[in-house]
Scaffold this motif. Structure first.
Motif, mmCIF file in Angstrom:
data_model
loop_
_atom_site.group_PDB
_atom_site.id
_atom_site.type_symbol
_atom_site.label_atom_id
_atom_site.label_comp_id
_atom_site.label_asym_id
_atom_site.label_seq_id
_atom_site.Cartn_x
_atom_site.Cartn_y
_atom_site.Cartn_z
ATOM 1 N N SER A 74 0.932 -1.234 0.111
ATOM 2 C CA SER A 74 -0.107 -0.067 0.109
ATOM 3 C C SER A 74 0.776 1.166 -0.126
ATOM 4 O O SER A 74 2.189 1.134 0.431
ATOM 5 C CB SER A 74 -1.020 0.089 1.390
ATOM 6 N N ILE A 78 -7.036 3.565 -6.425
ATOM 7 C CA ILE A 78 -8.343 2.874 -6.411
ATOM 8 C C ILE A 78 -9.253 3.163 -7.599
ATOM 9 O O ILE A 78 -9.736 4.486 -8.015
ATOM 10 C CB ILE A 78 -9.328 3.406 -5.338
ATOM 11 N N MET A 83 -14.407 -1.869 -8.667
ATOM 12 C CA MET A 83 -14.876 -2.164 -7.166
ATOM 13 C C MET A 83 -15.871 -3.122 -7.298
ATOM 14 O O MET A 83 -16.402 -3.360 -8.383
ATOM 15 C CB MET A 83 -15.402 -1.033 -6.546
ATOM 16 N N TYR A 210 -9.667 -2.892 1.237
ATOM 17 C CA TYR A 210 -8.922 -4.041 0.523
ATOM 18 C C TYR A 210 -7.943 -4.489 1.510
ATOM 19 O O TYR A 210 -7.628 -3.768 2.647
ATOM 20 C CB TYR A 210 -8.402 -3.272 -0.675
ATOM 21 N N LEU A 267 -1.505 -3.132 -7.509
ATOM 22 C CA LEU A 267 -2.453 -3.828 -6.930
ATOM 23 C C LEU A 267 -2.346 -5.311 -7.194
ATOM 24 O O LEU A 267 -2.590 -6.155 -6.129
ATOM 25 C CB LEU A 267 -4.055 -3.282 -7.519
ATOM 26 N N ILE A 272 -10.952 -5.039 -4.391
ATOM 27 C CA ILE A 272 -11.171 -3.831 -3.940
ATOM 28 C C ILE A 272 -12.648 -3.992 -3.732
ATOM 29 O O ILE A 272 -13.642 -4.018 -4.691
ATOM 30 C CB ILE A 272 -10.702 -2.540 -4.537
#
Length: 303
Positions: A74, A78, A83, A210, A267, A272
């Motif tokens: 991280s 996003i 999502m 997430y 990612l 997510i």
């Protein structure tokens, strides 16, 4: 408590991050984390001494290798179009026991950090959490300019915090000039009393979540991130006050604490999830537009 484990709630797209750790970690209770430990930096030092910046974190210390080779690092970007709605995500619950808290605000040289006294328990449950977590630390990240400062991105855009005429009540207390100037330099500390932790959270039950990592060395991949779907507001003067905080001691050259963010990480097939149901018209999606989130920040519109 172990600030390297558990959960983090980011009041997104603003820049103020609440770090929450697991409620019962006996070893961490016996050996509380040191506020100022670690040989690393967010940006190059002007004194000429080498201190590893994010691109070197995983290379200079074998205990930090996850910073370079981890697969669940991280922050991330996003992408709202990707999502996944999870109907089993429940609302988050904040329990302060109806009591005001007391804590100490520190200038760690990297963040403004507020750590609550151990006798003031603030618990958070619900959402993606399997059990209750205890509030451990409130940590501020912010940018040197109004278009940067958040660690996570939303559809490729960063935020420094909303510039407006009024701000969050909790942050009004924290960023008052009489208070924030008490921690101008590294290692400065100031005791705060009568804190209403409930005031820092935006009035929304919607969030994005997430699995990821802490965003400082050693980058342990033990974090559940929760991104609240409502901005937290700060005033222009409050942002100016934050940018006047130094990451050095008074005897050293001034270097603003701003831009204390780790760059975006891949990612890598992580999911997510969100509790926002885009197929249903609600206050979160007033126009029923699928995957069309909007935030007005600093005079421009994020789609």
């Amino acid at each position: 408590m172990d600030i390297f484990g558990g959960l983090r709630v980011i009041l997104f797209p603003a820049v103020f991050i609440t770090c929450i750790s697991e409620q019962a970690v006996k070893s961490a209770q016996q050996n509380p984390p040191k506020i100022h430990e670690g040989w690393w930096a967010y940006k190059e030092m002007v004194q000429g001494n080498f201190v590893p910046v994010p691109s070197f974190w995983g290379l200079v210390n074998s205990a930090w290798n996850l910073c370079s080779v981890g697969k669940r690092q991280s922050p991330v970007n996003i992408e709202t179009a990707h999502m996944i709605f999870d109907p089993y995500l429940t609302s988050m619950k904040l329990n302060t026991g109806a009591l005001k808290a007391r804590g100490t605000m520190y200038n760690t040289g990297r963040h403004v950090s507020v750590r609550l006294d151990k006798e003031h328990l603030v618990n958070i449950s619900g959402g993606p959490m399997m059990y209750s977590h205890r509030l451990e630390e409130i940590r501020l990240h912010f940018g040197s300019e109004d278009n940067q400062g958040s660690e996570h991105l939303l559809n490729g855009q960063a935020f420094s915090g909303e510039i407006s005429e009024s701000s969050n009540n909790f942050l009004n207390r924290l960023l008052n000039r009489d208070i924030i100037t008490r921690v101008t330099y590294k290692n400065d500390a100031h005791l705060l009393t009568g804190l209403n932790i409930e005031e820092i959270y935006p009035e929304t039950s919607s969030f994005i979540t997430y699995d990821g990592s802490i965003t400082i060395p050693p980058c342990f991949e033990t974090v559940t991130w929760i991104l609240m779907n409502k901005p937290v507001y700060v005033t222009r003067m409050q942002m100016h006050s934050l940018r006047l905080l130094s990451q050095n001691q008074p005897s050293q050259i001034f270097l603003s604490m701003s831009d204390n963010v780790r760059p975006i990480q891949p990612l890598i097939n992580r999911c997510i999830r969100t509790n926002i149901n885009f197929s249903m018209q609600s206050k979160d999606c007033p126009n029923n537009r699928v995957h069309k989130l909007q935030y007005r920040v600093n005079g421009w519109l994020q789609n």
